[in-house]
Design an enzyme around this catalytic site. Structure first.
Site, mmCIF file in Angstrom:
data_model
loop_
_atom_site.group_PDB
_atom_site.id
_atom_site.type_symbol
_atom_site.label_atom_id
_atom_site.label_comp_id
_atom_site.label_asym_id
_atom_site.label_seq_id
_atom_site.Cartn_x
_atom_site.Cartn_y
_atom_site.Cartn_z
ATOM 1 N NE ARG A 103 -2.877 0.637 3.244
ATOM 2 C CZ ARG A 103 -3.760 1.042 4.138
ATOM 3 N NH1 ARG A 103 -5.035 0.774 3.948
ATOM 4 N NH2 ARG A 103 -3.394 1.693 5.206
ATOM 5 C CB THR A 107 -2.313 7.210 -2.678
ATOM 6 O OG1 THR A 107 -1.626 5.964 -2.922
ATOM 7 C CG2 THR A 107 -1.512 8.362 -3.273
ATOM 8 C CG ASP A 199 2.294 -3.242 8.712
ATOM 9 O OD1 ASP A 199 2.305 -4.441 8.348
ATOM 10 O OD2 ASP A 199 2.608 -2.299 7.969
ATOM 11 C CG ASP A 202 6.022 -3.714 9.573
ATOM 12 O OD1 ASP A 202 6.764 -4.205 8.693
ATOM 13 O OD2 ASP A 202 5.721 -2.508 9.630
HETATM 14 C C1 PRP Z 1 -1.541 -4.530 4.207
HETATM 15 C C2 PRP Z 1 -2.392 -5.773 4.351
HETATM 16 C C3 PRP Z 1 -3.155 -5.794 3.045
HETATM 17 C C4 PRP Z 1 -3.360 -4.341 2.763
HETATM 18 C C5 PRP Z 1 -4.739 -3.955 3.224
HETATM 19 O O1 PRP Z 1 -0.417 -4.832 3.469
HETATM 20 O O2 PRP Z 1 -1.678 -6.944 4.587
HETATM 21 O O3 PRP Z 1 -2.427 -6.417 1.995
HETATM 22 O O4 PRP Z 1 -2.373 -3.618 3.513
HETATM 23 O O5 PRP Z 1 -5.018 -2.670 2.864
HETATM 24 P P1 PRP Z 1 -6.085 -2.296 1.762
HETATM 25 O O6 PRP Z 1 -7.298 -3.121 2.004
HETATM 26 O O7 PRP Z 1 -6.342 -0.828 2.013
HETATM 27 O O8 PRP Z 1 -5.488 -2.527 0.400
HETATM 28 P P2 PRP Z 1 0.805 -3.793 3.335
HETATM 29 O O9 PRP Z 1 0.591 -2.852 2.202
HETATM 30 O O10 PRP Z 1 1.076 -3.165 4.668
HETATM 31 O O11 PRP Z 1 2.004 -4.739 2.908
HETATM 32 P P3 PRP Z 1 2.742 -5.877 3.746
HETATM 33 O O12 PRP Z 1 1.813 -7.040 3.850
HETATM 34 O O13 PRP Z 1 3.944 -6.162 2.914
HETATM 35 O O14 PRP Z 1 3.099 -5.305 5.102
#
Ligand code: PRP
Length: 209
Positions: A103, A107, A199, A202
């Site tokens: 993400r 944005t 998160d 993480d």
């Molecule tokens: C988080 C989570 C989802 C996403 C959810 O991943 O694991 O994939 O955000 O958000 P959304 O519904 O608004 O799209 P992240 O981008 O933090 O990546 P990561 O799993 O690598 O930490």
């Protein structure tokens, strides 16, 4: 059609309490994700098709049933990886197809960075694995990719969801079922689920970014 299944169970509630706790260490967090995934998967797989097969027990021949369709586990990197092993334990014949999105912090929209799908052989059933459904952007992008791949049945398994993400998927992919352990209050100004658990990526991988 009700396309959201919120699994209510005392074991889920109890594991969720530890999962949300900010003092829970990474090693325990991973175990909790695995336990919750098993409970979620039990419900999400209740309608998988089976075919009869003859088995010789030590006493006699009998008719049993085995899974019929090609099932694909589709973890969204990174956090979805934490849900793969418990599902592979339950469905040893499943295939694992990875999709990578992160993400964008400014944005809150998904940025695609990895996918490798066998162009000519879509699985019959795809189970998208991602512990968090926030805005729904990442899950919607994954669903669009799987639709384009030709998958006929797609389900999303998430530990925690925000109402905004559920509404997003319901309007864009009303045919796809969603299985969650909890529906939280809302997204905050940074588009994080609250109360949430922080998160998930993480916390699973013991990193901070
Ligand atoms: C988080 C989570 C989802 C996403 C959810 O991943 O694991 O994939 O955000 O958000 P959304 O519904 O608004 O799209 P992240 O981008 O933090 O990546 P990561 O799993 O690598 O930490």
């Amino acid at each position: 059609m009700t396309h959201l299944y919120k699994i209510a169970h005392p074991l889920i509630q109890s594991h969720l309490a530890r999962l949300r706790d900010k003092t829970t260490p990474s090693a325990e967090f991973r175990l909790l994700i695995q336990r919750l995934t098993v409970l979620l998967a039990y419900e999400a797989t209740h309608d998988l098709e089976v075919v009869p097969t003859e088995v010789e027990t030590p006493l006699q021949r009998t008719t049993c049933h085995v899974l019929q369709k090609r099932i694909g586990l589709v973890p969204i990197l990174r956090a979805g990886l934490g849900m793969v092993d418990p599902l592979l334990d339950l469905i040893p014949t499943a295939e694992v197809w990875h999709l990578g999105y992160y993400r964008d912090e400014a944005t809150a929209t998904p940025v695609h960075y990895y996918s490798k799908l066998d162009a000519n052989r879509p699985v019959d059933v795809a189970l998208i694995l991602d512990p968090m459904l926030a805005t729904g952007g990442s899950a919607a992008a994954a669903m669009a990719t799987l639709r384009d791949w030709g998958v006929r049945q797609v389900k999303l398994l998430s530990i925690i969801a925000a109402p905004e993400g559920i509404d997003h998927l319901a309007s864009e992919f009303p045919e796809n079922l969603i299985y969650v352990c909890a529906v939280d209050e809302k997204l905050n100004d940074q588009k994080f689920i609250v109360p949430g658990l922080g998160d998930a990526g993480d916390r699973i991988f013991n990193t901070t970014d």
